[in-house]
Write an enzyme that holds these catalytic residues in place. Structure first.
Site, mmCIF file in Angstrom:
data_model
loop_
_atom_site.group_PDB
_atom_site.id
_atom_site.type_symbol
_atom_site.label_atom_id
_atom_site.label_comp_id
_atom_site.label_asym_id
_atom_site.label_seq_id
_atom_site.Cartn_x
_atom_site.Cartn_y
_atom_site.Cartn_z
ATOM 1 C CD GLU A 42 -1.198 -6.297 5.236
ATOM 2 O OE1 GLU A 42 -0.947 -6.539 4.038
ATOM 3 O OE2 GLU A 42 -1.284 -5.134 5.692
ATOM 4 C CB CYS A 89 -0.986 -0.043 1.162
ATOM 5 S SG CYS A 89 -2.429 0.991 0.855
ATOM 6 C CG HIS A 131 -3.456 -3.556 3.210
ATOM 7 N ND1 HIS A 131 -2.429 -3.100 4.002
ATOM 8 C CD2 HIS A 131 -4.098 -2.458 2.760
ATOM 9 C CE1 HIS A 131 -2.450 -1.780 4.035
ATOM 10 N NE2 HIS A 131 -3.455 -1.367 3.289
HETATM 11 N N1 GLN Z 1 -1.861 6.716 2.913
HETATM 12 C C1 GLN Z 1 -1.967 5.989 1.691
HETATM 13 C C2 GLN Z 1 -3.340 6.118 1.069
HETATM 14 O O1 GLN Z 1 -4.262 6.550 1.710
HETATM 15 C C3 GLN Z 1 -1.665 4.513 1.920
HETATM 16 C C4 GLN Z 1 -2.682 3.831 2.753
HETATM 17 C C5 GLN Z 1 -2.214 2.523 3.299
HETATM 18 O O2 GLN Z 1 -1.027 2.225 3.269
HETATM 19 N N2 GLN Z 1 -3.129 1.732 3.816
HETATM 20 O O3 GLN Z 1 -3.529 5.797 -0.072
#
Ligand code: GLN
Length: 548
Positions: A510, A382, A508
């Site tokens: 995970e 992310c 994600h």
């Molecule tokens: N802050 C970034 C976004 O909002 C990444 C978010 C995250 O890593 N979950 O896109």
């Protein structure tokens, strides 16, 4: 047969591992062929943990349907096959939100709306909804907080009523407590457990099974004493001892017959559990052939709970390779120094996890640069994918001021920008791109090879995305965009082909890794990191020989 319930409560102190205990009981019931579902009630007033700081609350676990939930749901998914959704985690805030919506609509027909019966009814309805999803024999319901808290009273009252309504054979109360070791007296103490059960009794609940957390062996007489004082069968005073691997917890509980006892109380006939796969996992955990060391560069690293699923997913990857995982949490801000390279030397792999806000970004970029230039396996999740793109734009494409709109709204090169559908959305709660989305991958990509397929579904939680206006510049300089949403709108995976393992994903992974089903990307990353360890060792040997 309609579903039966096991309620899991906690006393004495918080952080006893109720979620793990509940998940482990769920795991044991599944191992006996029963179908389980799991849910958690959190007594705080936030509608969900989505807006809470990871320092305060720990990880926000995301379900397929895009609910932002408590991290215990992660344990539930890792230990069982329960299909969890927004119905499986409710807070006081959510319950009240529902009630107030009804009240404003006039649903209560002029009645006074009260904690009993309106709040408790809403809580019971939520449990019944999960039980009624069909295909479920037992619903495990965990009540967050500690008995005695003002906030958890309505939930405890609701489960007390459930026992009244459904009877002894359909409900089972499991209460978790602590047996502290008093160093000065060199003694274990049962009094807190007794008091905690007394507290439960004062609200009308007699626990059926006690799970007493202890950091050492508890003598049999002490268990007998607890059973006698707390009015449970001797074998129902179960000791939940600290174990080195959380995956041993189900085995430990099974050994003491927790599942047998619960099923006896619930009058369910089920075959003996088949725990061979869990035994194998624990055997691997305790008998690694070697180790692998991973540096995680992030913002919330001093608090491991912030990245619960991430850490576990790495463990799963390591277990799959029969390796011991060594994780070093590197505070990203600490890498914002000239000689950051020194801090990064010697790790087999580097990972930048998800995160929000500007703090530490430059340190993450340094970490990524090091991994890219020194051919150290890199996995960006992310935010870790977004920063990998920024690093590439800055240091490979020469766009020195490249950034994300999140960290520098005035940047001339917004490599990462706000998701188009979120422009103009100011509300914070539940407004990100959340939950499961399909991603299609280039067949010859690292990702597709790891997954063994070209189409996957993964969970998201972000507000920003890759800006395709920069696609030509970045890909022209060698970065590959290997995964995207099916219609091509969102970039989901980036890779550097001339690197042993450099992969960033917008989702994600995970959240979907389990000990018995390690996630392909984590597995591939750990494997690549271990291969790098071999290379580094060989180089060190050569260097030593040259010196000699
Ligand atoms: N802050 C970034 C976004 O909002 C990444 C978010 C995250 O890593 N979950 O896109």
């Amino acid at each position: 047969m309609s579903a039966k319930y096991i309620f899991v409560t906690g006393g004495v102190v918080s952080s006893l591992g109720k979620g793990l205990a509940a998940a482990s009981i769920g795991c044991l019931l599944e191992a006996r062929g029963l179908r389980v579902n799991m849910m958690k009630f959190d007594p705080y007033l936030n509608v969900d943990p989505g807006t809470m700081s990871p320092f305060q609350h720990g990880e926000v676990f995301v379900t397929d349907d895009g609910a932002e939930t408590d991290l215990d749901l992660g344990h539930y998914e890792r230990f069982t096959h329960a299909k969890l959704s927004r119905d499986n985690n409710l807070t006081t805030g959510r319950i009240y939100e529902q009630i107030i919506t009804k009240e404003r609509r006039g649903d209560y027909l002029g009645k006074t709306v009260q904690v009993i019966p309106h709040v408790t009814n809403e809580i019971k309805a939520a449990m019944r909804k999960v039980a009624a999803t069909g295909d479920v024999d037992v619903v495990l319901v965990e009540i967050g907080g500690t008995v005695g808290d003002i906030e958890s009273l309505p939930f405890l009252e609701a489960i007390r009523q459930m026992r009244q309504e459904l009877g002894r054979d359909n409900t089972c109360f499991v209460h978790m407590t602590l047996i502290p070791w008093i160093a000065a007296a060199q003694e274990l103490k049962t009094k807190p457990t007794q008091h905690s059960v007394k507290e439960m009794l004062s609200i009308g609940i007699q626990p059926d099974i006690l799970l007493c957390r202890a950091d050492r062996e508890v003598p049999r007489e002490m268990r007998e004493k607890i059973a006698a004082f707390c009015n449970v069968e001797t074998q129902a005073a179960v000791i939940a001892r600290d174990v080195p691997s959380i995956y041993e917890v189900p085995l430990n509980l099974a050994q003491q017959g927790v599942d047998t006892l619960a099923l006896k109380y619930l009058r369910i006939d089920a075959p003996e559990p088949d725990l061979s796969k869990w035994k194998d996992i624990v055997h691997r955990a305790y008998n690694p052939k070697d180790e692998v060391s991973i540096a995680i560069v992030g913002k919330y690293v001093e608090y491991e709970d912030s990245y619960k699923s991430l850490k576990e997913a790495l463990v799963h990857g390591a277990l799959a390779e029969n390796l011991k995982l060594r994780v070093t949490w590197l505070e990203a801000e600490g890498l914002e120094v000239e000689d950051y390279v020194e801090q990064l030397k010697g790790f087999d792999g580097i990972l930048v996890p998800g995160g929000f806000g500007k703090r530490g970004i430059e340190g993450m970029l340094n970490g990524i640069r090091y991994a890219r230039e020194h051919k150290v396996p890199y996995f960006g999740i992310c935010l870790g994918m977004q920063t990998a793109c920024i690093e590439y734009a800055r240091n490979v494409c020469g766009l020195a001021k490249a950034n994300s709109g999140e960290f520098d709204p005035a940047t001339p090169h917004r490599i990462i920008y706000k998701l188009r559908e979120l422009i103009g959305v100011e509300e914070m709660g539940g407004t990100m791109r959340l939950g499961a989305w399909t991603c299609v991958m280039e067949p010859d990509s690292l990702a597709a090879k790891a997954y063994g397929t070209t189409e996957i579904s993964e969970r998201h939680r972000h507000r920003y995305e890759f800006n395709r206006e920069y696609e030509a510049v970045l890909t022209g300089a060698g970065l590959r965009l290997t995964g995207s949403s099916p219609e091509g709108t969102y970039v989901e995976i980036v890779e550097i082909p001339e690197h042993p393992f450099f992969l960033g994903c917008q989702f994600h992974p995970e959240f979907k890794s389990k000990p018995l089903e390690p996630h392909p990307l984590f597995h591939a990353f750990v494997k690549a990191s271990f291969a790098n360890r071999g290379l580094m060792k060989a180089e060190a040997t050569v260097r030593a020989e040259v010196k000699a």
